[in-house]
Design an enzyme around this catalytic site. Structure first.
Site, PDB file in Angstrom:
ATOM      1  N   GLU A  12       0.791  -1.456   0.025  1.00 41.31           N
ATOM      2  CA  GLU A  12       0.189  -0.029   0.101  1.00 41.31           C
ATOM      3  C   GLU A  12       0.865   1.182   0.010  1.00 41.31           C
ATOM      4  OE1 GLU A  12      -3.217  -0.182   3.138  1.00 41.31           O
ATOM      5  OE2 GLU A  12      -3.901  -1.836   1.953  1.00 41.31           O
ATOM      6  N   HIS A  72      -9.689   9.443   2.065  1.00 42.77           N
ATOM      7  CA  HIS A  72      -9.266   8.478   1.106  1.00 42.77           C
ATOM      8  C   HIS A  72      -9.496   8.935  -0.495  1.00 42.77           C
ATOM      9  CE1 HIS A  72      -8.388   4.378  -0.595  1.00 42.77           C
ATOM     10  NE2 HIS A  72      -8.169   4.204   0.661  1.00 42.77           N
ATOM     11  N   ARG A 102      -1.215   8.971   1.047  1.00 44.35           N
ATOM     12  CA  ARG A 102      -2.617   9.174   0.909  1.00 44.35           C
ATOM     13  C   ARG A 102      -3.023  10.740   0.742  1.00 44.35           C
ATOM     14  NH1 ARG A 102      -6.169   5.483   4.261  1.00 44.35           N
ATOM     15  NH2 ARG A 102      -5.034   3.912   3.302  1.00 44.35           N
ATOM     16  N   HIS A 122     -12.246   9.651   5.729  1.00 43.56           N
ATOM     17  CA  HIS A 122     -12.129   8.231   5.821  1.00 43.56           C
ATOM     18  C   HIS A 122     -11.348   7.901   7.244  1.00 43.56           C
ATOM     19  CE1 HIS A 122     -10.891   4.197   4.498  1.00 43.56           C
ATOM     20  NE2 HIS A 122      -9.703   4.471   5.245  1.00 43.56           N
ATOM     21  N   ARG A 147      -2.078   9.348   8.398  1.00 46.61           N
ATOM     22  CA  ARG A 147      -1.912   8.076   8.895  1.00 46.61           C
ATOM     23  C   ARG A 147      -1.344   7.057   7.902  1.00 46.61           C
ATOM     24  NH1 ARG A 147      -5.397   3.338   8.222  1.00 46.61           N
ATOM     25  NH2 ARG A 147      -6.733   4.801   7.367  1.00 46.61           N
TER      26      ARG A 147
HETATM   27  P1  FAD Z   1     -14.884   1.059  14.647  1.00 46.09           P
HETATM   28  O1  FAD Z   1     -14.820  -0.398  14.131  1.00 46.09           O
HETATM   29  O2  FAD Z   1     -15.748   2.145  14.043  1.00 46.09           O
HETATM   30  O3  FAD Z   1     -15.892   0.673  15.794  1.00 46.09           O
HETATM   31  C1  FAD Z   1     -16.884   1.548  16.537  1.00 46.09           C
HETATM   32  C2  FAD Z   1     -17.794   0.926  17.613  1.00 46.09           C
HETATM   33  O4  FAD Z   1     -18.350   1.702  18.491  1.00 46.09           O
HETATM   34  C3  FAD Z   1     -18.921   0.065  16.612  1.00 46.09           C
HETATM   35  O5  FAD Z   1     -19.266  -0.977  17.176  1.00 46.09           O
HETATM   36  C4  FAD Z   1     -20.220   1.169  17.071  1.00 46.09           C
HETATM   37  O6  FAD Z   1     -21.267   0.500  17.105  1.00 46.09           O
HETATM   38  C5  FAD Z   1     -19.766   1.654  18.775  1.00 46.09           C
HETATM   39  N1  FAD Z   1     -20.286   2.709  18.909  1.00 46.09           N
HETATM   40  C6  FAD Z   1     -19.998   3.916  18.503  1.00 46.09           C
HETATM   41  N2  FAD Z   1     -20.671   5.107  19.327  1.00 46.09           N
HETATM   42  C7  FAD Z   1     -21.357   4.429  20.227  1.00 46.09           C
HETATM   43  C8  FAD Z   1     -22.168   4.549  21.578  1.00 46.09           C
HETATM   44  N3  FAD Z   1     -22.393   5.889  21.606  1.00 46.09           N
HETATM   45  N4  FAD Z   1     -22.738   3.604  22.296  1.00 46.09           N
HETATM   46  C9  FAD Z   1     -22.238   2.551  22.010  1.00 46.09           C
HETATM   47  N5  FAD Z   1     -21.539   2.185  21.009  1.00 46.09           N
HETATM   48  C10 FAD Z   1     -20.923   2.985  19.932  1.00 46.09           C
HETATM   49  N6  FAD Z   1      -7.599   0.618   8.700  1.00 46.09           N
HETATM   50  C11 FAD Z   1      -6.565  -0.333   8.673  1.00 46.09           C
HETATM   51  O7  FAD Z   1      -5.548  -0.229   9.228  1.00 46.09           O
HETATM   52  N7  FAD Z   1      -6.456  -1.065   7.382  1.00 46.09           N
HETATM   53  C12 FAD Z   1      -7.688  -1.126   6.702  1.00 46.09           C
HETATM   54  O8  FAD Z   1      -7.522  -1.996   5.480  1.00 46.09           O
HETATM   55  C13 FAD Z   1      -8.663  -0.142   6.524  1.00 46.09           C
HETATM   56  N8  FAD Z   1      -9.561  -0.273   5.662  1.00 46.09           N
HETATM   57  C14 FAD Z   1     -11.002   0.509   6.051  1.00 46.09           C
HETATM   58  C15 FAD Z   1     -11.792   0.627   5.138  1.00 46.09           C
HETATM   59  C16 FAD Z   1     -13.001   1.466   5.447  1.00 46.09           C
HETATM   60  C17 FAD Z   1     -14.170   1.181   4.250  1.00 46.09           C
HETATM   61  C18 FAD Z   1     -12.966   2.224   6.273  1.00 46.09           C
HETATM   62  C19 FAD Z   1     -14.194   3.101   6.779  1.00 46.09           C
HETATM   63  C20 FAD Z   1     -12.050   2.407   7.455  1.00 46.09           C
HETATM   64  C21 FAD Z   1     -10.903   1.366   7.050  1.00 46.09           C
HETATM   65  N9  FAD Z   1      -9.643   1.520   7.822  1.00 46.09           N
HETATM   66  C22 FAD Z   1      -8.735   0.750   7.726  1.00 46.09           C
HETATM   67  C23 FAD Z   1      -9.768   2.193   9.078  1.00 46.09           C
HETATM   68  C24 FAD Z   1     -10.172   1.211  10.277  1.00 46.09           C
HETATM   69  O9  FAD Z   1     -10.940   0.268   9.729  1.00 46.09           O
HETATM   70  C25 FAD Z   1     -10.848   1.951  11.432  1.00 46.09           C
HETATM   71  O10 FAD Z   1     -10.160   3.074  11.919  1.00 46.09           O
HETATM   72  C26 FAD Z   1     -10.880   1.037  12.500  1.00 46.09           C
HETATM   73  O11 FAD Z   1     -11.568  -0.153  12.160  1.00 46.09           O
HETATM   74  C27 FAD Z   1     -11.677   1.683  13.800  1.00 46.09           C
HETATM   75  O12 FAD Z   1     -11.650   0.602  14.746  1.00 46.09           O
HETATM   76  P2  FAD Z   1     -12.341   0.830  16.115  1.00 46.09           P
HETATM   77  O13 FAD Z   1     -12.790  -0.449  16.808  1.00 46.09           O
HETATM   78  O14 FAD Z   1     -11.659   1.828  16.891  1.00 46.09           O
HETATM   79  O15 FAD Z   1     -13.897   1.449  15.695  1.00 46.09           O
HETATM   80  C1  SIN Z   2      -7.549   0.811   1.874  1.00 54.45           C
HETATM   81  O1  SIN Z   2      -7.763  -0.641   2.093  1.00 54.45           O
HETATM   82  O2  SIN Z   2      -7.258   1.501   1.085  1.00 54.45           O
HETATM   83  C2  SIN Z   2      -7.848   1.223   3.398  1.00 54.45           C
HETATM   84  C3  SIN Z   2      -6.649   1.196   4.233  1.00 54.45           C
HETATM   85  C4  SIN Z   2      -6.590   2.149   5.394  1.00 54.45           C
HETATM   86  O3  SIN Z   2      -7.409   2.834   5.703  1.00 54.45           O
HETATM   87  O4  SIN Z   2      -5.472   2.066   5.999  1.00 54.45           O
END
Ligand code: FAD
Ligand code: SIN
Length: 550
Positions: free
Chosen positions: A132, A248, A298, A357, A392
């Site tokens: 990437e 993104h 990015r 993103h 990032r």
């Molecule tokens: P999340 O996975 O967003 O989870 C948040 C949780 O909090 C959810 O369960 C939600 O329901 C809960 N929540 C929120 N508010 C409340 C509330 N008030 N009360 C109770 N529950 C609540 N990063 C990478 O490193 N690699 C990748 O390949 C990558 N691809 C991505 C692709 C996409 C389409 C997106 C959107 C992001 C991507 N990212 C990637 C970024 C990464 O996915 C996120 O930064 C990461 O998953 C965040 O994880 P998290 O557990 O902190 O939050």
């Molecule tokens: C992607 O797969 O392009 C997202 C990866 C990331 O957000 O780190």
């Protein structure tokens, strides 16, 4: 800053008290990768995991495509991973935290493989690694091809369900943190049936994800409404790097903007396998923009795409070189997205645009995930650990969640049992009634448009100041709607509560991000100012604030 000496929920006269109190040893809020893994790593300590979505698998984690960056290859090393992370972070990373992330990240990733998480491996059991942007070599572990997030989250959810020490509360929306005597005393939540519960607890881990839903165009799911950021801010926590919102560059252009659905992502791993960005005339413009061309950092690619889209060009991503090189099996999610809307990327480049993103900023933590509020930890995208700086590095977010979930669990596990919390339940807050629905929906849409247009990828003083001034009165507007709802005496439904929670949080988070963006008079990483188009020399330091600074 809010006084820490009393319960930090504003009393609302005339409303009934919370009837139910539940006591917990540890509360984890959010069931993305950060929350799921924190809960699992804490086992067999009793943990309550609560999430606002109907199912455990929610949040951005479920949508992640590219994978997890980790220096696990024989020809790789954490020092190189750290160097790439620091270069992309544009001078604002916390170097010690970056080294910790890269070093512990490699072992944390190896542990997940050893624990049997279904990563894509070759015939000898060696991880297949993707390439990437701005990584000097292939370093991205993936699962299910480009369905990394979904594959891993499903596996972790199954483990959480099979862990008796983890109590799961779905459809439970955290509304406000409760503090007493300057320490965590728990949180107020609304259940699926509209009832309110005071979850009393001295130790709370917030893992509520990001802020993408503040923007009209985003890759994030609708639940990414900055709840954790706003809750922590209201409770007085220290926040940092808020101006840095990553766009993104390659979201597939399909949805009518503003309908709340995420724009499907076309993973950067496609460009890692040779996919090429093309301008309106079909030219490969990235070769003129940066020595790394389509694999430039990015922020550079997003800005280059943005400029062309803003000028009215249709920018496309030509997937054909990637599909020819890696095979269609490597990208099942992306192919399904394209086909769903009648596009065939094996014959024709597909239209793309930048979309909000990822939030580099958040609730400031130390290396153990501790925030400035005693008893409150933050993990995952919500946290501001200092590893990302101004921008990032691709696939470092899931890695950060994994590394710091482990560290938080170790930190909590080493603590002696907390003294019982004896704080009485606060009154339930005022919530707008059903008749406020159309106005709240209009405000949410206006906020998303304002942020996208004025606090988005390209910013300038006039737009930011207009956003600041426009948003300044919004907290009052939402409070007035709530007071009017309370006056009716009708108890709100869970859906009405969630709608209010999310709008109130969006407004506060939007104001905080706008204030931080106004204060940085330079362009750096993901923060691009047309009125200060270059990085300042010397660069401006990292910026920390609390809600009291608004
Ligand atoms: P999340 O996975 O967003 O989870 C948040 C949780 O909090 C959810 O369960 C939600 O329901 C809960 N929540 C929120 N508010 C409340 C509330 N008030 N009360 C109770 N529950 C609540 N990063 C990478 O490193 N690699 C990748 O390949 C990558 N691809 C991505 C692709 C996409 C389409 C997106 C959107 C992001 C991507 N990212 C990637 C970024 C990464 O996915 C996120 O930064 C990461 O998953 C965040 O994880 P998290 O557990 O902190 O939050
Ligand atoms: C992607 O797969 O392009 C997202 C990866 C990331 O957000 O780190």
């Amino acid at each position: 800053m809010r006084s820490a000496s009393k319960v930090a929920i504003r009393p609302v006269t005339g409303l009934p008290p919370i009837l139910h109190t539940q006591d917990h040893q540890i509360l984890v809020v959010g069931s993305g990768l950060a929350g799921l893994l924190t809960a699992l790593r804490l086992a067999p300590r009793p943990v309550t995991l609560l999430t606002k979505t109907p199912f455990l698998a929610g949040g951005s984690s479920d949508l992640a495509q590219g994978g997890i960056a980790a220096a696990v290859a024989l020809d790789d090393c954490p020092a190189d991973h750290a160097a790439d992370t620091l270069a992309v972070g544009a001078g604002l990373c916390d170097e010690a935290m970056v080294r910790l992330l890269a070093e512990e990240g490699a072992s944390a990733a190896r542990l997940l493989i050893a624990e049997g998480l279904p990563f894509d491996l070759d015939g000898q059991g060696v991880p297949l690694l993707g390439q990437e942007a701005a990584h000097r070599r292939p370093r991205i572990l993936h699962a299910g091809g480009d369905a990394t997030g979904h594959t891993l989250v499903q596996a972790l959810v199954a483990r959480v369900r099979g862990t008796p020490s983890i109590r799961v509360l779905e459809r439970t929306c955290a509304v406000d943190l409760v503090t007493a005597g300057g320490k965590m005393a728990g949180l107020l939540a609304c259940q699926a049936d509209g009832s309110w519960v005071f979850h009393r607890c001295a130790r709370v881990v917030l893992a509520t994800g990001g802020i993408g839903s503040l923007y009209l165009r985003t890759t994030n799911p609708p639940e990414a409404t900055a709840d954790g950021l706003a809750m922590a801010a209201r409770a007085g926590a220290r926040l940092g790097d808020l101006e840095f919102v990553q766009f993104h560059p390659t979201a597939l252009v399909v949805t009518p903007a503003g309908d709340g659905r995420p724009m499907p992502l076309l993973t950067e791993a496609l460009r890692g396998e040779g996919a090429q960005l093309r301008d309106g005339a079909g030219r490969r413009f990235m070769v003129d923009e940066h020595p790394l061309a389509d694999l430039a950092p990015r922020d550079v690619v997003a800005l280059a795409v943005w400029r062309r889209v803003a000028a009215g060009e249709t920018v496309t991503l030509d997937l054909r070189p990637a599909l020819a090189r890696a095979g269609a099996d490597r990208f099942p999610t992306v192919l399904a997205f394209c086909r769903e809307i009648g596009l065939d990327p094996t014959t024709t480049p597909v239209p793309v645009a930048p979309a909000a993103h990822y939030h580099m900023g958040g609730v400031v933590t130390d290396a153990d995930g501790r925030t400035s509020l005693p008893g409150l930890w933050a993990c995952g995208e919500l946290a501001c650990t200092g590893v990302h700086g101004a921008n990032r590095l691709a696939s470092n977010s899931l890695l950060e969640a994994i590394v710091f979930a482990g560290r938080i669990a170790r930190d909590l596990g080493a603590l002696a049992a907390a003294d019982p919390v004896t704080v009485p339940p606060p009154p339930r807050p005022a919530v707008p009634g059903a008749d406020a629905g159309p106005e709240m929906a209009a405000l949410a849409l206006e906020l998303r448009r304002t942020l996208y247009e004025q606090v988005g990828l390209a910013r300038h003083h006039q737009g930011l100041a207009a956003a600041r001034d426009g948003l300044a009165g919004w907290s009052g507007r939402v409070a007035a709607l709530a007071a009017a709802g309370a006056a009716t005496g009708a108890p709100p439904t869970a859906a009405e509560v969630v709608r209010w929670v999310e709008l109130r949080n969006r407004v506060l988070a939007a104001r905080l991000i706008t204030a931080a963006a106004l204060a940085r008079h330079e362009s750096r990483g993901a923060h691009y100012r047309t009125d200060f188009p270059q990085p300042a020399n010397p660069g401006q330091p990292r910026r920390f604030l609390t809600a009291a600074d608004l």
